[in-house]
Motif scaffolding. Structure first.
Motif, PDB file in Angstrom:
ATOM      1  N   LEU A   1       0.797  -1.221   0.000  1.00  0.00           N
ATOM      2  CA  LEU A   1       0.000   0.000   0.000  1.00  0.00           C
ATOM      3  C   LEU A   1       0.834   1.278   0.000  1.00  0.00           C
ATOM      4  O   LEU A   1       0.435   2.285  -0.583  1.00  0.00           O
ATOM      5  CB  LEU A   1      -0.948  -0.001   1.211  1.00  0.00           C
ATOM      6  N   LEU A   2       1.985   1.261   0.659  1.00  0.00           N
ATOM      7  CA  LEU A   2       2.808   2.465   0.765  1.00  0.00           C
ATOM      8  C   LEU A   2       4.127   2.345   0.008  1.00  0.00           C
ATOM      9  O   LEU A   2       5.043   3.131   0.225  1.00  0.00           O
ATOM     10  CB  LEU A   2       3.088   2.789   2.242  1.00  0.00           C
ATOM     11  N   ASN A   3       4.216   1.386  -0.872  1.00  0.00           N
ATOM     12  CA  ASN A   3       5.450   1.137  -1.613  1.00  0.00           C
ATOM     13  C   ASN A   3       5.584   2.131  -2.775  1.00  0.00           C
ATOM     14  O   ASN A   3       4.760   2.135  -3.693  1.00  0.00           O
ATOM     15  CB  ASN A   3       5.445  -0.291  -2.156  1.00  0.00           C
ATOM     16  N   PRO A   4       6.619   2.975  -2.769  1.00  0.00           N
ATOM     17  CA  PRO A   4       6.772   3.974  -3.845  1.00  0.00           C
ATOM     18  C   PRO A   4       6.861   3.357  -5.241  1.00  0.00           C
ATOM     19  O   PRO A   4       6.360   3.943  -6.203  1.00  0.00           O
ATOM     20  CB  PRO A   4       8.079   4.686  -3.475  1.00  0.00           C
ATOM     21  N   MET A   5       7.497   2.196  -5.348  1.00  0.00           N
ATOM     22  CA  MET A   5       7.615   1.562  -6.660  1.00  0.00           C
ATOM     23  C   MET A   5       6.250   1.127  -7.170  1.00  0.00           C
ATOM     24  O   MET A   5       5.911   1.333  -8.347  1.00  0.00           O
ATOM     25  CB  MET A   5       8.551   0.354  -6.599  1.00  0.00           C
ATOM     26  N   VAL A   6       5.451   0.532  -6.298  1.00  0.00           N
ATOM     27  CA  VAL A   6       4.097   0.107  -6.672  1.00  0.00           C
ATOM     28  C   VAL A   6       3.264   1.308  -7.093  1.00  0.00           C
ATOM     29  O   VAL A   6       2.570   1.288  -8.117  1.00  0.00           O
ATOM     30  CB  VAL A   6       3.425  -0.627  -5.491  1.00  0.00           C
ATOM     31  N   ILE A   7       3.344   2.376  -6.289  1.00  0.00           N
ATOM     32  CA  ILE A   7       2.559   3.581  -6.569  1.00  0.00           C
ATOM     33  C   ILE A   7       3.000   4.221  -7.885  1.00  0.00           C
ATOM     34  O   ILE A   7       2.167   4.643  -8.700  1.00  0.00           O
ATOM     35  CB  ILE A   7       2.707   4.587  -5.411  1.00  0.00           C
ATOM     36  N   THR A   8       4.300   4.281  -8.110  1.00  0.00           N
ATOM     37  CA  THR A   8       4.822   4.885  -9.340  1.00  0.00           C
ATOM     38  C   THR A   8       4.332   4.135 -10.571  1.00  0.00           C
ATOM     39  O   THR A   8       3.918   4.743 -11.566  1.00  0.00           O
ATOM     40  CB  THR A   8       6.360   4.892  -9.317  1.00  0.00           C
ATOM     41  N   ILE A   9       4.366   2.813 -10.513  1.00  0.00           N
ATOM     42  CA  ILE A   9       3.999   2.013 -11.681  1.00  0.00           C
ATOM     43  C   ILE A   9       2.533   2.214 -12.049  1.00  0.00           C
ATOM     44  O   ILE A   9       2.191   2.381 -13.229  1.00  0.00           O
ATOM     45  CB  ILE A   9       4.330   0.524 -11.430  1.00  0.00           C
ATOM     46  N   SER A  10       1.645   2.238 -11.067  1.00  0.00           N
ATOM     47  CA  SER A  10       0.225   2.416 -11.385  1.00  0.00           C
ATOM     48  C   SER A  10      -0.084   3.849 -11.816  1.00  0.00           C
ATOM     49  O   SER A  10      -0.880   4.070 -12.737  1.00  0.00           O
ATOM     50  CB  SER A  10      -0.652   2.028 -10.188  1.00  0.00           C
ATOM     51  N   THR A  11       0.550   4.857 -11.177  1.00  0.00           N
ATOM     52  CA  THR A  11       0.259   6.247 -11.525  1.00  0.00           C
ATOM     53  C   THR A  11       0.896   6.662 -12.847  1.00  0.00           C
ATOM     54  O   THR A  11       0.476   7.652 -13.450  1.00  0.00           O
ATOM     55  CB  THR A  11       0.729   7.205 -10.405  1.00  0.00           C
ATOM     56  N   ARG A  12       1.905   5.936 -13.303  1.00  0.00           N
ATOM     57  CA  ARG A  12       2.503   6.221 -14.612  1.00  0.00           C
ATOM     58  C   ARG A  12       1.653   5.667 -15.751  1.00  0.00           C
ATOM     59  O   ARG A  12       1.866   6.000 -16.908  1.00  0.00           O
ATOM     60  CB  ARG A  12       3.909   5.641 -14.703  1.00  0.00           C
ATOM     61  N   GLY A  13       0.697   4.788 -15.404  1.00  0.00           N
ATOM     62  CA  GLY A  13      -0.186   4.281 -16.440  1.00  0.00           C
ATOM     63  C   GLY A  13       0.052   2.843 -16.840  1.00  0.00           C
ATOM     64  O   GLY A  13      -0.353   2.419 -17.924  1.00  0.00           O
ATOM     65  N   SER A  14       0.694   2.061 -15.952  1.00  0.00           N
ATOM     66  CA  SER A  14       0.855   0.632 -16.215  1.00  0.00           C
ATOM     67  C   SER A  14      -0.399  -0.108 -15.748  1.00  0.00           C
ATOM     68  O   SER A  14      -0.967   0.209 -14.705  1.00  0.00           O
ATOM     69  CB  SER A  14       2.080   0.088 -15.478  1.00  0.00           C
ATOM     70  N   SER A  15      -0.797  -1.107 -16.508  1.00  0.00           N
ATOM     71  CA  SER A  15      -2.048  -1.825 -16.216  1.00  0.00           C
ATOM     72  C   SER A  15      -1.857  -3.023 -15.295  1.00  0.00           C
ATOM     73  O   SER A  15      -2.796  -3.803 -15.097  1.00  0.00           O
ATOM     74  CB  SER A  15      -2.679  -2.307 -17.531  1.00  0.00           C
ATOM     75  N   GLU A  16      -0.664  -3.219 -14.734  1.00  0.00           N
ATOM     76  CA  GLU A  16      -0.396  -4.412 -13.940  1.00  0.00           C
ATOM     77  C   GLU A  16      -1.357  -4.562 -12.763  1.00  0.00           C
ATOM     78  O   GLU A  16      -1.696  -5.674 -12.361  1.00  0.00           O
ATOM     79  CB  GLU A  16       1.045  -4.393 -13.417  1.00  0.00           C
ATOM     80  N   SER A  17      -1.813  -3.449 -12.193  1.00  0.00           N
ATOM     81  CA  SER A  17      -2.684  -3.533 -11.015  1.00  0.00           C
ATOM     82  C   SER A  17      -4.051  -4.128 -11.350  1.00  0.00           C
ATOM     83  O   SER A  17      -4.710  -4.702 -10.483  1.00  0.00           O
ATOM     84  CB  SER A  17      -2.857  -2.150 -10.377  1.00  0.00           C
ATOM     85  N   VAL A  18      -4.498  -3.991 -12.599  1.00  0.00           N
ATOM     86  CA  VAL A  18      -5.750  -4.642 -13.004  1.00  0.00           C
ATOM     87  C   VAL A  18      -5.589  -6.155 -12.915  1.00  0.00           C
ATOM     88  O   VAL A  18      -6.471  -6.870 -12.431  1.00  0.00           O
ATOM     89  CB  VAL A  18      -6.144  -4.221 -14.432  1.00  0.00           C
ATOM     90  N   LEU A  19      -4.443  -6.629 -13.354  1.00  0.00           N
ATOM     91  CA  LEU A  19      -4.152  -8.056 -13.282  1.00  0.00           C
ATOM     92  C   LEU A  19      -4.019  -8.520 -11.837  1.00  0.00           C
ATOM     93  O   LEU A  19      -4.526  -9.589 -11.481  1.00  0.00           O
ATOM     94  CB  LEU A  19      -2.862  -8.355 -14.045  1.00  0.00           C
ATOM     95  N   THR A  20      -3.343  -7.730 -10.999  1.00  0.00           N
ATOM     96  CA  THR A  20      -3.150  -8.156  -9.601  1.00  0.00           C
ATOM     97  C   THR A  20      -4.476  -8.259  -8.863  1.00  0.00           C
ATOM     98  O   THR A  20      -4.634  -9.116  -7.994  1.00  0.00           O
ATOM     99  CB  THR A  20      -2.202  -7.193  -8.856  1.00  0.00           C
ATOM    100  N   VAL A  21      -5.429  -7.409  -9.211  1.00  0.00           N
ATOM    101  CA  VAL A  21      -6.764  -7.514  -8.598  1.00  0.00           C
ATOM    102  C   VAL A  21      -7.392  -8.860  -8.936  1.00  0.00           C
ATOM    103  O   VAL A  21      -7.963  -9.546  -8.075  1.00  0.00           O
ATOM    104  CB  VAL A  21      -7.686  -6.363  -9.062  1.00  0.00           C
ATOM    105  N   MET A  22      -7.306  -9.249 -10.197  1.00  0.00           N
ATOM    106  CA  MET A  22      -7.885 -10.529 -10.626  1.00  0.00           C
ATOM    107  C   MET A  22      -7.257 -11.694  -9.871  1.00  0.00           C
ATOM    108  O   MET A  22      -7.968 -12.600  -9.393  1.00  0.00           O
ATOM    109  CB  MET A  22      -7.670 -10.715 -12.139  1.00  0.00           C
ATOM    110  N   ILE A  23      -5.935 -11.686  -9.760  1.00  0.00           N
ATOM    111  CA  ILE A  23      -5.231 -12.780  -9.082  1.00  0.00           C
ATOM    112  C   ILE A  23      -5.595 -12.827  -7.600  1.00  0.00           C
ATOM    113  O   ILE A  23      -5.881 -13.897  -7.043  1.00  0.00           O
ATOM    114  CB  ILE A  23      -3.715 -12.627  -9.263  1.00  0.00           C
ATOM    115  N   MET A  24      -5.609 -11.665  -6.951  1.00  0.00           N
ATOM    116  CA  MET A  24      -5.910 -11.632  -5.523  1.00  0.00           C
ATOM    117  C   MET A  24      -7.369 -11.975  -5.240  1.00  0.00           C
ATOM    118  O   MET A  24      -7.687 -12.594  -4.225  1.00  0.00           O
ATOM    119  CB  MET A  24      -5.553 -10.267  -4.942  1.00  0.00           C
ATOM    120  N   LEU A  25      -8.270 -11.585  -6.140  1.00  0.00           N
ATOM    121  CA  LEU A  25      -9.668 -11.985  -5.980  1.00  0.00           C
ATOM    122  C   LEU A  25      -9.814 -13.498  -6.106  1.00  0.00           C
ATOM    123  O   LEU A  25     -10.615 -14.119  -5.389  1.00  0.00           O
ATOM    124  CB  LEU A  25     -10.552 -11.279  -7.014  1.00  0.00           C
ATOM    125  N   SER A  26      -9.045 -14.072  -7.014  1.00  0.00           N
ATOM    126  CA  SER A  26      -9.065 -15.527  -7.155  1.00  0.00           C
ATOM    127  C   SER A  26      -8.667 -16.203  -5.843  1.00  0.00           C
ATOM    128  O   SER A  26      -9.301 -17.173  -5.407  1.00  0.00           O
ATOM    129  CB  SER A  26      -8.128 -15.950  -8.286  1.00  0.00           C
TER     130      SER A  26
END
Length: 409
Positions: free
Chosen positions: A129-154
């Motif tokens: 939640l507070l990881n700068p690398m994670v935050i940077t990747i999603s705010t720059r416009g990478s779609s990886e977080s859409v995939l991580t939601v699917m995996i974690m929901l599974s």
């Protein structure tokens, strides 16, 4: 002891993402190096084609499922300066949802171990939640977080609610979205093999029961259904760009992989150049990668702890992948909080854990130093700096993987 409040962590995580997003707008407008990821330009261009009734694959280098371009159609609405960032908002929201599911899974795990250490759960949740690398990747416009939601929901529906149908549908959707989550299927099936009575009481066949057969069937149906729809809509180009391309891709830019230099030289070979089997290295790279990540590690750890097994699998998969960028680190970071909660790296082996982190960061930083010289200063570092640091980073990852494995034994 001061209790870490969940709501404050969530509020801070939201504010950080808003801050990074706003800074990105400023950097894009006033600085020479843009903040927005080049991939976001690809996504939004593909969405524009779809919005005009055309194929997203008309956009060169779009190598994703059409679902992503469909999701981002609003980026072409007016006023453009507002709606253009719709995708980034979706990615940031997905990023936060991923963190909340990580938190729920940590709480579930703590309850199962007869522990209710809220501070431990909150601290480990902050890794995402507070990881700068994670935050940077999603705010720059990478779609990886859409995939991580699917995996974690599974995982949420598999482990917490025990709804195999919903879980398998989410896993099937994630595999359709990006191929690599298929390596999780052997672990989940092996995990479920101990959750029901075997159908046939014979060696190997006794691993099959109603639950894992049901899970496998629904997952494959979800994948097949989605792929059929996309093939019906876009034909062979869907298969070519979303799947077949990844079997022979030879990306050599921004690539941490130990295969990077070989792929660079392969990219310079013309059709008239004499070829041999060694120049098809990208096709053989799958052998050690899948052997370790999809067979050996699941058989060793899936029944012991499923999420920790998924972490080890993903870390190994990324380490041995022929293409590795910083976005790929997100793939295993979603499992890191849970893994650390089960390993000895935050208890009896803290020093070893710190050393592993420093080795991983240091070897990556050394690669980035030579990559910066190449990309921004125009200095040819392929044959010395990048070659050596790619090898060092690969060996560092292998050593870290061994540390992770031993910390669970």
């Amino acid at each position: 002891m001061i209790q870490i409040q969940t709501k404050y962590i969530i509020i801070l995580s939201i504010l950080l993402r808003i801050g990074f997003f706003l800074f990105g707008l400023y950097q894009d407008k006033y600085m020479s190096v843009p903040y927005t990821d080049i991939d976001y330009l690809v996504f939004t261009d593909a969405a524009r084609f779809v919005d005009n009734g055309l194929s997203p694959y008309l956009r060169e280098t779009y190598r994703y499922t059409p679902l992503l371009s469909w999701m981002l159609i609003p980026t072409n609405w007016e006023p453009k300066e507002v709606w253009y960032h719709f995708g980034k908002v979706i990615f940031m929201i997905s990023d936060i949802i991923t963190g909340l599911i990580i938190m729920k899974l940590l709480k579930w795990s703590e309850r199962r171990s007869s522990s209710n250490n809220n501070n431990k759960v909150m601290t480990l949740s902050c890794i995402w939640l507070l990881n700068p690398m994670v935050i940077t990747i999603s705010t720059r416009g990478s779609s990886e977080s859409v995939l991580t939601v699917m995996i974690m929901l599974s995982l949420y529906f598999l482990l917490i609610t025990e709804n195999l149908v919903i879980s398998s549908i989410w896993l099937g959707l994630s595999i359709h979205f990006k191929i690599y989550p298929i390596i999780y299927l052997p672990s989940i099936l092996y995990y479920l093999s101990s959750k029901g009575k075997p159908i046939v009481n014979l060696p190997l066949l006794n691993l099959l029961n109603v639950k894992n057969i049901k899970y496998l069937t629904i997952t494959l149906l979800a994948i097949a259904g989605l792929n059929y729809i996309m093939y019906w809509k876009y034909g062979y180009e869907f298969l070519e760009h979303s799947y077949l391309y990844h079997l022979t891709r030879i990306d050599h830019r921004h690539n941490f992989s130990v295969y990077n230099i070989a792929l660079y030289y392969k990219s310079a070979i013309t059709s008239t150049t004499t070829t041999n089997n060694f120049q098809d290295i990208e096709k053989f790279a799958f052998i050690p990668q899948l052997l370790i990540s999809a067979i050996i590690l699941p058989l060793t750890f899936a029944k012991q702890d499923l999420i920790s097994s998924l972490f080890l699998q993903t870390f190994a998969f990324v380490t041995f992948n022929k293409v590795m960028t910083s976005q790929y680190f997100i793939w295993f970071l979603i499992f890191l909080p849970h893994f650390l909660s089960k390993s000895s790296l935050i208890t009896s082996k803290k020093l070893l854990g710190i050393i592993a982190l420093l080795v991983w960061i240091g070897s990556q930083a050394s690669w980035l130093y030579f990559a910066y010289q190449l990309e921004f200063l125009g200095i040819n570092t392929f044959d010395h700096g990048l070659l050596y640091t790619s090898i060092i980073f690969f060996l560092s990852n292998c050593w870290c993987l061994s540390v992770f494995i031993l910390s669970l034994i």
